[in-house]
Design a protein around this motif. Structure first.
Motif, PDB file in Angstrom:
ATOM      1  N   THR A 196      -2.965  -2.578  -3.480  1.00 58.79           N
ATOM      2  CA  THR A 196      -4.293  -2.035  -3.227  1.00 58.79           C
ATOM      3  C   THR A 196      -4.187  -0.670  -2.563  1.00 58.79           C
ATOM      4  N   HIS A 197      -5.227   0.150  -2.754  1.00 56.46           N
ATOM      5  CA  HIS A 197      -5.366   1.409  -2.020  1.00 56.46           C
ATOM      6  C   HIS A 197      -6.286   1.238  -0.823  1.00 56.46           C
ATOM      7  N   ASP A 198      -6.930   0.088  -0.715  1.00 54.45           N
ATOM      8  CA  ASP A 198      -7.905  -0.161   0.340  1.00 54.45           C
ATOM      9  C   ASP A 198      -7.199  -0.810   1.532  1.00 54.45           C
ATOM     10  N   LEU A 199      -7.037  -0.057   2.608  1.00 49.41           N
ATOM     11  CA  LEU A 199      -6.286  -0.560   3.756  1.00 49.41           C
ATOM     12  C   LEU A 199      -7.032  -1.679   4.470  1.00 49.41           C
ATOM     13  N   ARG A 200      -8.358  -1.617   4.517  1.00 47.12           N
ATOM     14  CA  ARG A 200      -9.127  -2.713   5.112  1.00 47.12           C
ATOM     15  C   ARG A 200      -8.913  -3.998   4.315  1.00 47.12           C
ATOM     16  N   GLU A 201      -8.910  -3.880   3.008  1.00 46.77           N
ATOM     17  CA  GLU A 201      -8.665  -5.035   2.144  1.00 46.77           C
ATOM     18  C   GLU A 201      -7.289  -5.629   2.421  1.00 46.77           C
ATOM     19  N   ALA A 202      -6.285  -4.772   2.548  1.00 47.93           N
ATOM     20  CA  ALA A 202      -4.924  -5.233   2.809  1.00 47.93           C
ATOM     21  C   ALA A 202      -4.841  -6.006   4.119  1.00 47.93           C
ATOM     22  N   PRO A 229      -0.694 -21.534 -10.672  1.00 47.42           N
ATOM     23  CA  PRO A 229       0.559 -20.797 -10.515  1.00 47.42           C
ATOM     24  C   PRO A 229       1.079 -20.849  -9.084  1.00 47.42           C
ATOM     25  N   GLU A 230       2.379 -20.742  -8.969  1.00 49.84           N
ATOM     26  CA  GLU A 230       3.001 -20.689  -7.649  1.00 49.84           C
ATOM     27  C   GLU A 230       2.882 -19.295  -7.042  1.00 49.84           C
ATOM     28  N   ILE A 231       2.845 -18.269  -7.905  1.00 54.15           N
ATOM     29  CA  ILE A 231       2.797 -16.875  -7.472  1.00 54.15           C
ATOM     30  C   ILE A 231       1.594 -16.202  -8.121  1.00 54.15           C
ATOM     31  N   MET A 232       0.819 -15.463  -7.312  1.00 54.61           N
ATOM     32  CA  MET A 232      -0.321 -14.697  -7.818  1.00 54.61           C
ATOM     33  C   MET A 232      -0.040 -13.215  -7.635  1.00 54.61           C
ATOM     34  N   MET A 233      -0.154 -12.455  -8.729  1.00 52.84           N
ATOM     35  CA  MET A 233      -0.012 -11.014  -8.692  1.00 52.84           C
ATOM     36  C   MET A 233      -1.401 -10.388  -8.828  1.00 52.84           C
ATOM     37  N   LEU A 234      -1.792  -9.608  -7.843  1.00 55.33           N
ATOM     38  CA  LEU A 234      -3.135  -9.040  -7.780  1.00 55.33           C
ATOM     39  C   LEU A 234      -3.021  -7.519  -7.750  1.00 55.33           C
ATOM     40  N   ASP A 235      -3.256  -6.881  -8.888  1.00 58.39           N
ATOM     41  CA  ASP A 235      -3.080  -5.440  -9.014  1.00 58.39           C
ATOM     42  C   ASP A 235      -4.448  -4.759  -8.927  1.00 58.39           C
ATOM     43  N   GLU A 236      -4.832  -4.387  -7.701  1.00 53.96           N
ATOM     44  CA  GLU A 236      -6.126  -3.761  -7.423  1.00 53.96           C
ATOM     45  C   GLU A 236      -7.290  -4.502  -8.092  1.00 53.96           C
ATOM     46  N   PRO A 237      -7.391  -5.808  -7.894  1.00 57.66           N
ATOM     47  CA  PRO A 237      -8.390  -6.576  -8.635  1.00 57.66           C
ATOM     48  C   PRO A 237      -9.831  -6.246  -8.261  1.00 57.66           C
ATOM     49  N   PHE A 238     -10.048  -5.631  -7.089  1.00 54.03           N
ATOM     50  CA  PHE A 238     -11.416  -5.346  -6.651  1.00 54.03           C
ATOM     51  C   PHE A 238     -11.719  -3.850  -6.640  1.00 54.03           C
ATOM     52  N   GLY A 239     -10.791  -3.049  -7.151  1.00 53.15           N
ATOM     53  CA  GLY A 239     -10.891  -1.596  -7.028  1.00 53.15           C
ATOM     54  C   GLY A 239     -12.069  -0.977  -7.744  1.00 53.15           C
ATOM     55  N   VAL A 298       0.854  -1.182   0.000  1.00 52.22           N
ATOM     56  CA  VAL A 298       0.000   0.000   0.000  1.00 52.22           C
ATOM     57  C   VAL A 298       0.892   1.235   0.000  1.00 52.22           C
ATOM     58  N   GLY A 299       0.277   2.369  -0.308  1.00 51.81           N
ATOM     59  CA  GLY A 299       1.033   3.618  -0.317  1.00 51.81           C
ATOM     60  C   GLY A 299       0.386   4.640  -1.211  1.00 51.81           C
ATOM     61  N   PRO A 300       0.950   5.851  -1.265  1.00 50.91           N
ATOM     62  CA  PRO A 300       0.365   6.919  -2.080  1.00 50.91           C
ATOM     63  C   PRO A 300       0.365   6.548  -3.560  1.00 50.91           C
TER      64      PRO A 300
END
Length: 269
Positions: A208-214, A169-179, A48-50
């Motif tokens: 994610t930008h959603d801190l609750r989600e994180a 996959p062994e690794i999942m990259m999730l770039d704001e999938p629910f945003g 997370v971050g700006p």
């Protein structure tokens, strides 16, 4: 610089003093500076971050889609010098092909990823059954023959998660999938994402930008500074799983969210 060694096993992913500079003509932009962190096999982390702090850049470095300007990225003990295998990716936009059924959209990675593409025709029935099991696991049993335009936004994103997982996959990259989803659908998908991870134990990196989600999803949350992005805070989430929406109202959960928000606000000061 903060160096974090995960507590739950040896590192699967290592970033060692990684920096990245974007060059456009004569202009240079330092996007990421001296980023150092480790992700254990099977760990779920959130970043997370700006806005513009390099969160998505971090994902591209881990997957080998971008080479670092300095420092090193290691995955499975090997230096990353090209796009790595064994990665699933889910983005904010599901990008489902409108002319393919939901099932065929989910099967797409198996048509193009080795070794599955070499045996896709021979194993199509087996792969289709795998897709149906995934659909059922996210509450979409019986929707395999529907087209994306016949699905709601939340249903499309569930299908997107299935497509990212179909090749195991062994690794999942999730770039704001629910945003892009409404609050109720987003919270519902947190539960589905948690269940998929608990069942499969892939290594997950969530931006994610959603801190609750994180805090709901992650074992560890990394807070990044303003550009150039640096890891300025690391928070282990000591909340038992499975977590529920009721968990998000508990004082300890709320305290963690407030601590993360305060640290991000400091970056705007």
């Amino acid at each position: 610089m903060i160096v974090v060694v995960p507590a739950n096993g040896p590192a699967l992913v290592d970033l060692r003093q990684v920096s990245l500079t974007y060059r456009v003509g004569k202009e240079e932009t330092l996007a990421l500076a001296d980023a150092t962190l480790s992700i254990a096999k099977g760990e779920f982390i959130a970043v997370v971050g700006p806005s513009g702090c390099g969160k998505s850049t971090l994902m591209k470095l881990v997957t080998g889609l971008l080479p670092p300007s300095s420092g090193e990225v290691h995955v499975r003990g090997e230096k990353v010098v090209r796009p790595i295998k064994g990665v699933g990716m889910a983005f904010q936009n599901p990008t489902l092909m409108p002319w393919r059924t939901t099932r065929d959209n989910i099967l797409l990675p198996l048509e193009i990823v080795a070794p599955h593409k070499q045996q896709f025709r021979r194993k199509r029935a087996e792969y289709a059954a795998r897709a149906e099991r995934l659909l059922a696991s996210v509450g979409l049993g019986g929707f395999g023959d529907k087209y994306p335009w016949q699905l709601s936004g939340g249903m499309q994103q569930r299908s997107n998660l299935c497509r990212a997982l179909i090749h195991e996959p062994e690794i999942m990259m999730l770039d704001e999938p629910f945003g892009a989803l409404d609050a109720f659908t987003r919270e519902e998908l947190w539960g589905i994402m948690q269940l998929l991870w608990l069942e499969r134990r892939f290594t997950a990196v969530l931006v994610t930008h959603d801190l609750r989600e994180a805090v709901y999803l992650a074992d560890t949350v990394y807070v990044m500074s303003r550009r150039p992005g640096r890891v300025v805070m690391t928070k282990r989430i000591d909340i038992p799983r499975p977590r529920t929406l009721e968990t998000t109202f508990e004082p300890h959960f709320v305290d963690i969210v407030h601590a993360l928000r305060e640290r991000i606000h400091q970056e705007h000061a």
